[in-house]
Design a protein around this motif. Structure first.
Motif, PDB file in Angstrom:
ATOM      1  N   PRO A 447       1.092  -1.280   0.170  1.00 49.92           N
ATOM      2  CA  PRO A 447       0.026   0.136  -0.209  1.00 49.92           C
ATOM      3  C   PRO A 447       0.717   0.862  -0.473  1.00 49.92           C
ATOM      4  CG  PRO A 447       0.187  -0.901   2.097  1.00 49.92           C
ATOM      5  CD  PRO A 447       0.336  -2.218   1.125  1.00 49.92           C
ATOM      6  N   ARG A 448       0.357   2.157  -0.376  1.00 51.97           N
ATOM      7  CA  ARG A 448       1.381   3.284  -0.744  1.00 51.97           C
ATOM      8  C   ARG A 448       0.239   4.294  -1.027  1.00 51.97           C
ATOM      9  NH1 ARG A 448       6.877   3.841  -1.163  1.00 51.97           N
ATOM     10  NH2 ARG A 448       7.771   2.007   0.038  1.00 51.97           N
ATOM     11  N   GLN A 449       0.468   6.206  -0.715  1.00 47.85           N
ATOM     12  CA  GLN A 449      -0.385   6.764  -0.811  1.00 47.85           C
ATOM     13  C   GLN A 449      -1.019   7.154  -1.793  1.00 47.85           C
ATOM     14  OE1 GLN A 449      -1.827   8.253   1.762  1.00 47.85           O
ATOM     15  NE2 GLN A 449      -0.238   7.166   2.910  1.00 47.85           N
ATOM     16  N   PRO A 450      -2.158   6.656  -2.511  1.00 46.31           N
ATOM     17  CA  PRO A 450      -3.462   7.314  -4.175  1.00 46.31           C
ATOM     18  C   PRO A 450      -3.406   8.467  -4.109  1.00 46.31           C
ATOM     19  CG  PRO A 450      -4.729   7.144  -2.311  1.00 46.31           C
ATOM     20  CD  PRO A 450      -3.455   6.932  -1.407  1.00 46.31           C
ATOM     21  N   GLY A 451      -2.757   9.292  -3.092  1.00 47.66           N
ATOM     22  CA  GLY A 451      -2.759  10.860  -3.817  1.00 47.66           C
ATOM     23  C   GLY A 451      -4.508  11.189  -4.600  1.00 47.66           C
ATOM     24  N   SER A 452      -4.623  11.469  -5.761  1.00 47.52           N
ATOM     25  CA  SER A 452      -5.802  12.367  -6.073  1.00 47.52           C
ATOM     26  C   SER A 452      -5.726  10.934  -6.910  1.00 47.52           C
ATOM     27  CB  SER A 452      -5.455  13.891  -7.402  1.00 47.52           C
ATOM     28  OG  SER A 452      -4.981  14.187  -6.986  1.00 47.52           O
ATOM     29  N   ASN A 453      -5.447   9.890  -7.276  1.00 47.08           N
ATOM     30  CA  ASN A 453      -6.329   8.524  -7.543  1.00 47.08           C
ATOM     31  C   ASN A 453      -7.183   7.292  -7.324  1.00 47.08           C
ATOM     32  OD1 ASN A 453      -4.132   5.526  -9.139  1.00 47.08           O
ATOM     33  ND2 ASN A 453      -5.129   7.538 -10.535  1.00 47.08           N
ATOM     34  N   ILE A 454      -8.022   8.274  -5.746  1.00 48.02           N
ATOM     35  CA  ILE A 454      -8.823   7.997  -4.922  1.00 48.02           C
ATOM     36  C   ILE A 454      -9.787   8.697  -5.190  1.00 48.02           C
ATOM     37  CG2 ILE A 454      -8.252   9.538  -3.138  1.00 48.02           C
ATOM     38  CD1 ILE A 454      -8.940   5.589  -2.838  1.00 48.02           C
TER      39      ILE A 454
END
Length: 693
Positions: A447-454
């Motif tokens: 898991p990694r921070q998705p930023g605006s992909n979420i």
């Protein structure tokens, strides 16, 4: 005689009266027969001589009396018999105490587990021991004869233990000092020791060795009862260690000669048959001269046992043999390059699915069950038929490695990436986890921070529940919601924009407004419904609207989640295998029994609307670098400090997620245009090769 009669007159008289003997009708004056009188002195001398000089008048008749040596022999034989009886009873008691019952055991060969792609390319052969099982019919008769002649010439006539062979070996070793002859253990005994008894190196005393030998004998007899001779020979050939990490005759043939066992000639058969005695010494890739000497001994044994002629032995010995170079590094070449991470996920998926049953059946904890299953996979002879496509995977690997190098992201310095493609039903078609050769961490499952992909997920909730439409007008301006002050990545504001423009241009302030208006709890609950298993209770906050999650999301789960927009609103859980069978072809797991999640998350209309909005992201928004010549929709994502760069796109029935970052969470630099560019390059590769249209 006369002296005796004088001293014992009464006895003499009694004797005379009792005898009353006559000769020819006449009696002597004393009443004794005339013939007795004439011979009495001579007879007495003879008797005295026989009786040590004394006349014996009492005891057994002469024919029933024994001499001193006969008494001694009788005593010795009695003692020997008693000792034999005691010894026999002792042996029986020791044998009984060490009897090892194998009646309930079933022979299960340790075989390799093979993993295949959806287009039937072998990508892995997993094993705890390098072994490929073959039937006795696949083994050349020359090899069978060579092994029997060398190890157990009476194999087909004894019942598991060859006592004649034991005696012969003993005589050979003591008198003849013949170290190259047959040993005392039969093939059956060797197999018993190999399959059922611990390593003999654990034996520290004579009694340990004796007890082990009796166990070995008891198992050997049972093996002979349970199996035919050919079955025992087949097990031996497949179980025995032949050196150079090769277990079984097929692995040995491939290791030393680079050919299957059924292709071996007499020369090669004889060389392999000589290995069991001392594999490390006679391994031809280590000491070819020693292997040739041993080969000659085997050929001579075959001649003496009548399997071949002298001429055949000579010709075989002079036959050139090509030996394959080998090193210990070969042991690790079990998985094809670029598939390490994917194979790990295949095994993990099976462990997850099988663990509950193993826990119940065997009474194990979850960790114990997982360890048990993993060990079985390595030696259980499974066949995994997976979802990955070798053509997709090769293009994914080449694209990622080339692009990382082109952008200056050195994998040696920890810069890495992930690329995963799923089709509409959730099947993984390509899976690049990065770091192969640099780290064991699978970034496609980290898991990694998705930023605006979420953002597209809760935007879809706004469309689905009717709170927003593509044309809803929003105000892109600074905001403060309970102290939370998000800002746009370019530190500028566009004022009045539509719902569509907010996503196409990835505006943060308007996105947080949408998220907040939907409600934090409903929005996070909705997002979790897309299969993200790393979202926690701590993520129920406004920062999650911009991808500021505690742990983040996994790239392969991001691809499966976006696939919902590409599949009429139906979410299908990502999966890695379509079928798992035994080596015999019995199905133990298939897609239908995997309990994969498949559910309608949103209406087809909402999915279509979101696909259209994200198509504009590629045609004129933040993801223009993803253009590939066919209709594509997707979304970029960049975290504030540029530690994580994302692009997830959809086209023609497949969805692909690309992530870039650093193993140690260092800033990678650049922008989400880089993963968008990788996506576009990857898709063009698939299109050019005709895999996507």
């Amino acid at each position: 005689s006369s002296e005796e009669e004088t001293t014992n007159d009464n006895n003499t008289k009694n004797t005379e009266s009792e005898v009353g003997a006559t000769v020819g009708g006449k009696s002597s004056k004393s009443g004794k027969p005339i013939s007795k009188q004439k011979s009495s002195k001579f007879t007495d001398k003879i008797k005295k001589s026989l009786n040590g000089g004394k006349k014996k008048t009492k005891g057994l008749p002469r024919r029933y009396q024994k001499s001193t040596w006969q008494h001694t022999l009788a005593i010795i034989l009695g003692v020997v018999g008693l000792l034999a009886l005691i010894g026999g009873v002792g042996v029986y008691l020791v044998y009984t105490a060490n009897f090892t019952d194998i009646s309930d055991t079933k022979y299960t060969p340790k075989e390799k587990t093979y993993i295949y792609t959806s287009d039937n390319v072998e990508i892995a052969a997993l094993y705890s021991e390098n072994r490929t099982y073959v039937s006795i019919d696949q083994v050349p008769q020359d090899l069978r004869n060579a092994l029997i002649a060398t190890e157990d010439s009476r194999f087909y006539s004894h019942d598991g233990v060859d006592y004649f062979g034991v005696f012969r070996a003993l005589v050979s070793n003591i008198i003849g000092r013949n170290s190259t002859g047959q040993g005392a253990s039969t093939l059956t005994q060797q197999l018993a020791r190999l399959m059922y008894l611990p390593d003999i190196s654990t034996e520290s005393t004579f009694m340990d060795s004796l007890n082990r030998k009796f166990k070995e004998i008891s198992i050997s007899y049972q093996l002979e009862d349970k199996y035919t001779k050919d079955q025992i020979l087949e097990m031996y050939l497949n179980e025995y260690f032949f050196g150079s990490a090769a277990y079984g005759i097929e692995a040995a043939s491939e290791t030393y000669f680079g050919k299957q066992v059924n292709e071996l000639n007499l020369a090669e058969c004889a060389m392999l048959a000589g290995l069991p005695q001392a594999p490390s010494i006679y391994a031809p890739n280590v000491n070819f001269d020693a292997a040739k000497n041993r080969q000659k001994q085997v050929l001579n044994r075959m001649v003496s046992e009548g399997y071949i002629t002298d001429q055949q032995a000579t010709e075989a010995y002079n036959t050139p043999i090509n030996i394959i170079p080998w090193s210990e590094n070969n042991i690790n070449n079990q998985i094809a390059p670029g598939y390490q991470d994917y194979v790990g996920r295949v095994i993990d998926e099976y462990i997850r699915l099988a663990t509950p049953n193993v826990m119940k059946e065997r009474g194990l904890s979850e960790d114990e069950a997982a360890s048990y299953i993993r060990s079985n996979v390595a030696s259980g002879g499974y066949k995994f038929y997976t979802t990955i496509n070798s053509n997709f995977q090769n293009i994914a690997i080449n694209t990622m490695e080339d692009m990382l190098a082109n952008y200056g992201y050195s994998q040696a310095r920890g810069y890495t990436g992930a690329l995963v493609t799923v089709d509409r039903d959730g099947a993984i078609r390509s899976y690049y986890g990065g770091n192969e050769g640099y780290s064991d961490i699978d970034m496609a499952s980290s898991p990694r921070q998705p930023g605006s992909n979420i953002k597209p997920f809760y935007y879809a909730l706004g469309i689905e529940n009717g709170a927003f439409s593509p044309g809803t007008v929003l105000n892109d301006a600074p905001i403060n919601i309970a102290g939370y002050r998000p800002r746009n990545s370019d530190n500028s504001y566009m004022g009045a924009i539509t719902f569509t423009q907010s996503l196409v241009n990835s505006r943060n302030t308007t996105s947080v407004q949408i998220f907040n208006s939907l409600g934090i709890t409903p929005a996070i609950d909705w997002i979790k419904g897309f299969g993200f298993d790393s979202i926690t209770d701590d993520d129920y906050n406004l920062a999650s609207a911009l991808g500021g999650l505690t742990y983040g999301v996994k790239p392969y789960q991001m691809a499966a989640a976006f696939n919902t927009f590409n599949n009429n609103g139906v979410y299908n859980q990502a999966y890695f295998s379509t079928k798992i069978t035994t080596s015999a072809g019995d199905v133990i797991l298939d897609k239908g029994s995997m309990n994969l999640v498949s559910k309608q998350i949103m209406s087809p209309q909402t999915a279509s609307t979101m696909w259209g909005i994200m198509n504009q992201v590629v045609t004129g928004g933040t993801g223009t670098a993803a253009q590939c010549g066919i209709a594509t929709a997707g979304k970029t994502g960049t975290t504030d400090n540029k530690e994580n760069l994302w692009f997830t796109g959809m086209t023609s029935g497949i969805t692909t997620s690309v992530w870039l970052g650093n193993l140690d969470y260092h800033v990678i630099g650049g922008s989400s245009a880089i993963p968008a560019s990788i996506y576009g390059t990857y898709l063009r590769g698939l299109i050019n090769h005709g895999f996507v249209s």
